[in-house]
Every structure is written in C-alpha cells, then in structure tokens.
Design a protein around this motif. Structure first.
Motif, PDB file in Angstrom:
ATOM      1  N   SER A  99       0.766  -1.262  -0.047  1.00 26.95           N
ATOM      2  CA  SER A  99       0.072   0.095   0.223  1.00 26.95           C
ATOM      3  C   SER A  99       0.952   1.151   0.036  1.00 26.95           C
ATOM      4  CB  SER A  99      -0.942   0.248   1.341  1.00 26.95           C
ATOM      5  OG  SER A  99      -1.597   1.108   1.441  1.00 26.95           O
ATOM      6  N   THR A 100       0.471   2.192  -1.059  1.00 22.99           N
ATOM      7  CA  THR A 100       1.361   3.580  -0.961  1.00 22.99           C
ATOM      8  C   THR A 100       0.608   4.601  -0.190  1.00 22.99           C
ATOM      9  OG1 THR A 100      -0.022   4.128  -2.974  1.00 22.99           O
ATOM     10  CG2 THR A 100       2.136   2.958  -3.363  1.00 22.99           C
ATOM     11  N   SER A 104      -1.322   3.023   5.421  1.00 24.05           N
ATOM     12  CA  SER A 104      -2.061   1.833   4.800  1.00 24.05           C
ATOM     13  C   SER A 104      -3.499   2.110   4.782  1.00 24.05           C
ATOM     14  CB  SER A 104      -1.577   0.530   4.917  1.00 24.05           C
ATOM     15  OG  SER A 104      -0.379   0.244   4.830  1.00 24.05           O
TER      16      SER A 104
END
Length: 243
Positions: A99-100, A104
C-alpha cells in the motif's frame, strides 16, 4: 390525504432505498467470491459521511427519513465492507503488503482494524460535538463535511473504472440505483426545503454519476488485465497439479 400518502411513501423510499442499492452488489461479490471492480473506498465514504450526518442531525433536526437512511446505510456498508475484505482480490495492495497510502489507510488486513478506526472516528466526533456543538458555525461546517463527503461517493469508483478501463465487477444495478436515487433525492431535497448542504451536494453527486454512465458507454464491462492474469495463474497451477 393523497398528498400525505405520497409524502409518506417518499420518506420511506428515501430511508430504505439507498441502502438496498448495495444488496445486489454484495450478492454479486459473494457469488463470484471476488470483489474486483468495486472500490472499497465507497464503503469508507459512506460510513464516514453517514456517521457525521448523524451528529449533524442532533443540531439541525432534519427529516427523520434522512436520519434513518444514515443508520440503515451504516449497517449496510459494514456488511458490504466485511464481504469485500473476505473476498478481496489476490493482487490487492493489502494482500501484497504494498500500500502506498499513509498508514495504509483503508487497505488494512483485518476487518477489526476498520472497526477500530470507525470507533475512534465516532469518539472524536462526539468530543468535538460536546465542545463546539452549540456553535452555529461549527454545525454548518459539520453539515457541509457530512454531505460533502457523501457527494464524493462516486469518485473512487470513477477512478477505479479509469484505471481498469472497464466497469468489470461494478454492478449495473448499483449504477442505476446511484443515478435514480441521486436524482430522486435531489428533487426530494428541493421539495422538502432541506438545508442548503443537502441540495448543493446532491447536485454535485448526480453530475459524477453521469460521468460514470459515460465511462460505461466508453469502456464496457470486459474483465481487466489483472483478472485475466489471475485466471492464467490458476490455469497454470491446475495444469501443474495434473502432471
């Protein structure tokens, strides 16, 4: 008498209709055992917006139909969120751990983490309401936040469709429900003399619905590349197991 019955039926439709829109989407995900194509962020927006709207009601005291709509929608989205997490795509960021988003956000691994965040959100809202609930300015801002959040509802789906170049996994019944429901509530808000926040945000939301209709006409609903890759992986695994 007839006008009273029409008003009552409209209120019931307003309270029950929007949450029911997501029933077919939930059934579709369970049948396919895959939530690909449906943006989980839709659940986030609806949960946060409707929780905030409940606090706004404590001061604004708008129609009971809209309050019950919020309560029913919260329950419906909690159920849909659970289904989306249970049948999340294998290549989703939370499954891959890539996740970026900061912390998250809304791409956590377990359903419990979502509930903990929502509990903390409700607690913060309650504290703010106790501190500034008597301020007309604060409550006006709270109303715009609640309705403004909800008006962004179609945007995550719009972005997801654009990335996939397809409306695969997003039920046509949900889209029809969005357009029909938003058109109905826009008229309802004006006829009932609802607060300005409701009217402005309903018009904005309806315009995004129209953009998704355009995407449907342009992209169609063919499976995106990620789904085809997963299907190929499954076929290769089955072929190896047979050797």
């Amino acid at each position: 008498m007839v006008a009273a019955w029409i008003s009552t039926l409209a209120s019931i439709g307003m309270a029950v209709g929007p949450p029911l829109v997501y029933a077919d989407q939930a059934v579709s995900i369970v049948r396919k055992q895959d939530s690909t194509g449906f943006s989980r962020d839709v659940c986030a927006i609806l949960l946060l917006a409707n929780i905030t709207r409940c606090f706004f009601w404590l001061k604004a005291r708008f129609e009971y139909a809209l309050l019950f709509q919020s309560l029913f929608m919260i329950v419906a989205q909690l159920v849909l969120l659970y289904i989306c997490i249970r049948y999340r795509p294998r290549l989703s960021p939370d499954n891959l751990g890539v996740s970026t988003r900061p912390f998250s956000f809304w791409q956590w691994e377990t359903y419990t983490q979502y509930l903990e965040f929502l509990a903390a959100f409700i607690l913060c809202q309650a504290i703010l309401y106790l501190i500034a609930g008597r301020s007309e300015v604060f409550m006006a801002i709270l109303g715009f936040v609640a309705l403004g959040l909800e008006s962004t509802l179609p945007i995550p789906q719009l972005i997801s469709n654009h990335k996939q170049r397809s409306l695969y996994g997003f039920r046509m019944s949900t889209l029809i429900g969005w357009v029909g429901g938003d058109a109905f509530k826009t008229v309802y808000f004006f006829l009932q003399g609802s607060p300005l926040q409701f009217k402005v945000c309903a018009i904005f939301q309806l315009s995004i619905d129209c953009a998704i209709i355009f995407q449907r006409l342009m992209y169609g609903n063919a499976p995106p590349a990620t789904v085809l890759i997963e299907d190929d992986d499954i076929e290769q695994a089955l072929a190896l197991s047979e050797e």
